[in-house]
Design an enzyme around this catalytic site. Structure first.
Site, PDB file in Angstrom:
ATOM      1  N   TYR A  51      37.462  36.338  43.354  1.00  0.00           N
ATOM      2  CA  TYR A  51      37.185  37.370  44.351  1.00  0.00           C
ATOM      3  C   TYR A  51      35.707  37.547  44.703  1.00  0.00           C
ATOM      4  CZ  TYR A  51      41.994  38.722  43.264  1.00  0.00           C
ATOM      5  OH  TYR A  51      43.356  38.729  43.084  1.00  0.00           O
ATOM      6  N   GLU A 110      35.659  46.863  37.646  1.00  0.00           N
ATOM      7  CA  GLU A 110      36.068  45.582  38.220  1.00  0.00           C
ATOM      8  C   GLU A 110      35.646  45.495  39.679  1.00  0.00           C
ATOM      9  OE1 GLU A 110      40.174  42.994  38.407  1.00  0.00           O
ATOM     10  OE2 GLU A 110      40.186  45.020  39.243  1.00  0.00           O
ATOM     11  N   HIS A 169      57.089  42.290  42.616  1.00  0.00           N
ATOM     12  CA  HIS A 169      57.965  42.017  41.487  1.00  0.00           C
ATOM     13  C   HIS A 169      57.685  42.876  40.256  1.00  0.00           C
ATOM     14  CE1 HIS A 169      54.538  39.132  41.542  1.00  0.00           C
ATOM     15  NE2 HIS A 169      54.424  39.513  40.284  1.00  0.00           N
ATOM     16  N   ARG A 199      38.871  43.944  65.996  1.00  0.00           N
ATOM     17  CA  ARG A 199      40.078  43.630  65.227  1.00  0.00           C
ATOM     18  C   ARG A 199      39.808  42.533  64.206  1.00  0.00           C
ATOM     19  NH1 ARG A 199      42.013  44.542  70.613  1.00  0.00           N
ATOM     20  NH2 ARG A 199      41.863  42.316  71.094  1.00  0.00           N
ATOM     21  N   ARG A 251      49.640  38.904  48.391  1.00  0.00           N
ATOM     22  CA  ARG A 251      50.652  37.841  48.441  1.00  0.00           C
ATOM     23  C   ARG A 251      51.613  37.972  47.267  1.00  0.00           C
ATOM     24  NH1 ARG A 251      50.288  34.250  44.400  1.00  0.00           N
ATOM     25  NH2 ARG A 251      48.348  34.369  43.223  1.00  0.00           N
ATOM     26  N   SER A 252      51.108  38.538  46.153  1.00  0.00           N
ATOM     27  CA  SER A 252      51.863  38.640  44.908  1.00  0.00           C
ATOM     28  C   SER A 252      51.478  39.938  44.214  1.00  0.00           C
ATOM     29  CB  SER A 252      51.560  37.440  44.007  1.00  0.00           C
ATOM     30  OG  SER A 252      52.172  37.566  42.743  1.00  0.00           O
ATOM     31  N   CYS A 286      45.520  37.601  44.333  1.00  0.00           N
ATOM     32  CA  CYS A 286      46.761  38.348  44.560  1.00  0.00           C
ATOM     33  C   CYS A 286      46.531  39.359  45.679  1.00  0.00           C
ATOM     34  CB  CYS A 286      47.200  39.053  43.282  1.00  0.00           C
ATOM     35  SG  CYS A 286      47.618  37.927  41.934  1.00  0.00           S
ATOM     36  N   TYR A 317      58.130  42.184  36.136  1.00  0.00           N
ATOM     37  CA  TYR A 317      58.398  41.157  35.135  1.00  0.00           C
ATOM     38  C   TYR A 317      59.537  41.594  34.218  1.00  0.00           C
ATOM     39  CZ  TYR A 317      54.415  38.238  36.349  1.00  0.00           C
ATOM     40  OH  TYR A 317      53.555  37.398  37.016  1.00  0.00           O
ATOM     41  N   TRP A 332      40.366  40.500  32.370  1.00  0.00           N
ATOM     42  CA  TRP A 332      40.320  39.110  32.842  1.00  0.00           C
ATOM     43  C   TRP A 332      40.244  38.093  31.699  1.00  0.00           C
ATOM     44  CZ3 TRP A 332      40.993  36.849  37.504  1.00  0.00           C
ATOM     45  CH2 TRP A 332      41.030  37.687  38.630  1.00  0.00           C
ATOM     46  N   ASP A 371      52.258  42.395  40.894  1.00  0.00           N
ATOM     47  CA  ASP A 371      52.822  42.828  39.615  1.00  0.00           C
ATOM     48  C   ASP A 371      52.861  44.352  39.665  1.00  0.00           C
ATOM     49  OD1 ASP A 371      53.234  43.669  37.014  1.00  0.00           O
ATOM     50  OD2 ASP A 371      51.691  42.399  36.126  1.00  0.00           O
ATOM     51  N   ARG A 427      55.728  31.313  37.840  1.00  0.00           N
ATOM     52  CA  ARG A 427      54.719  30.448  37.240  1.00  0.00           C
ATOM     53  C   ARG A 427      54.541  30.696  35.753  1.00  0.00           C
ATOM     54  NH1 ARG A 427      49.892  32.187  36.011  1.00  0.00           N
ATOM     55  NH2 ARG A 427      50.197  34.036  37.309  1.00  0.00           N
TER      56      ARG A 427
END
Length: 305
Positions: free
Chosen positions: A128, A64, A247, A160, A206-207, A180, A249, A86, A209, A26
């Site tokens: 969040y 945070e 990932h 659960r 999900r993602s 994320c 960068y 942010w 860095d 993105r």
């Protein structure tokens, strides 16, 4: 250092750089990525998994977290505490909307000094804090997932369904950045040899860095686990982290190389919570002390927006 828990992180970033799939993302910066990884940390001795191969600004991560728990979605309270993580997203939106080439420093100063400007330009949408504390139900009521999780741990510990979820599909388009670190699931196990019950946490991303975000995410999640255990009179168990798109960068490879050249310090630091507030929402920054944090120097890397 073969068994040092930080080796999980170093092996992961090395594996991504050497074997990750090249991807266009993105941000247009580009990444190399692996899909579906997990790391596990035993925090029963009070540990915090703060990386030692570089300095991690755990104070900002803690501030945070407390901002999330407050339900806040505006960057103004963070900037008032000298936390700038942010800023890039509302700054980008402001520049695009107004055409003004304002500097980051000027933008942040105006957010802090002008409440009306902050209300218009400093809000991130229902990110969040909104989802954790005020998830909007279909009937218009709001759900406090954090308080509900504490109640379940206390009153139905083997459920659960002890989950705090950030991925609200109906509101994703309103968020400056979609979650994320999206899902937190707690797990209670009976104590061994007459000890207290143990509380563990699995956090799903999900993602990820891995260079910039993940070290923060580990600190945030682990402190939250310590807080929830204290509130529910339980011992701390494991923090388990799992990630989908994981990932590095393309503009972080030099930073990663520097970090991989270093050896972890002897051990992770520990967390001391100085008091037990009346509820999970009443903690203050000064309630926390990180003990014994030894680290290599800070490594600078640019955030991809």
């Amino acid at each position: 250092m073969i068994n040092h828990p930080e080796k999980q992180y170093l092996d992961l970033i090395r594996n991504i750089v050497e074997n990750g799939s090249p991807r266009t993302d993105r941000t247009k910066v580009g990444t190399r990525a692996l899909f579906g990884v997990q790391c596990r940390f035993d925090l029963s001795g009070g540990e915090l998994p703060i990386l030692t191969t570089k300095k991690v600004l755990w104070e900002a991560a803690l501030k945070e977290l407390l901002w999330f728990l407050s339900g806040e979605t505006n960057i103004r309270p963070l900037l008032q505490q000298d936390v700038h993580i942010w800023t890039e997203w509302p700054l980008k939106k402001y520049r695009q909307a107004t055409g003004k080439d304002i500097t980051r420093k000027e933008f942040e100063a105006q957010i802090v000094e002008d409440a009306d400007f902050a209300a218009k330009w400093g809000d991130l949408g229902p990110v969040y804090g909104k989802q954790w504390r005020r998830w909007k139900s279909y009937d218009g009521t709001e759900i406090d997932q954090v308080t509900n999780a504490v109640n379940l741990i206390r009153n139905d510990p083997f459920s659960r369904r002890i989950i705090i979820e950030g991925w609200n599909v109906a509101e994703l388009h309103l968020m400056a950045l979609t979650p994320c670190h999206k899902s937190y699931q707690f797990f209670v196990e009976e104590g061994r040899d007459g000890c207290n019950r143990r509380l563990s946490l699995l956090m799903s991303q999900r993602s990820s860095d891995v260079c910039l975000g993940v070290p923060f995410n580990w600190v945030t999640s682990s402190i939250l686990l310590h807080m929830m255990a204290q509130q529910c009179d339980m011992d701390v168990g494991d923090f388990v982290w799992q990630s989908a798109d994981t990932h590095v960068y393309d503009n972080h490879h030099d930073a990663v190389a520097t970090q991989l050249s270093r050896q972890p310090k002897a051990r992770f630091p520990t967390l001391n919570i100085k008091r037990k507030p009346e509820n999970i929402l009443s903690y203050r920054f000064e309630d926390f002390e990180v003990v014994g944090y030894e680290h290599h120097p800070f490594i600078k890397a640019d955030v991809a927006v």
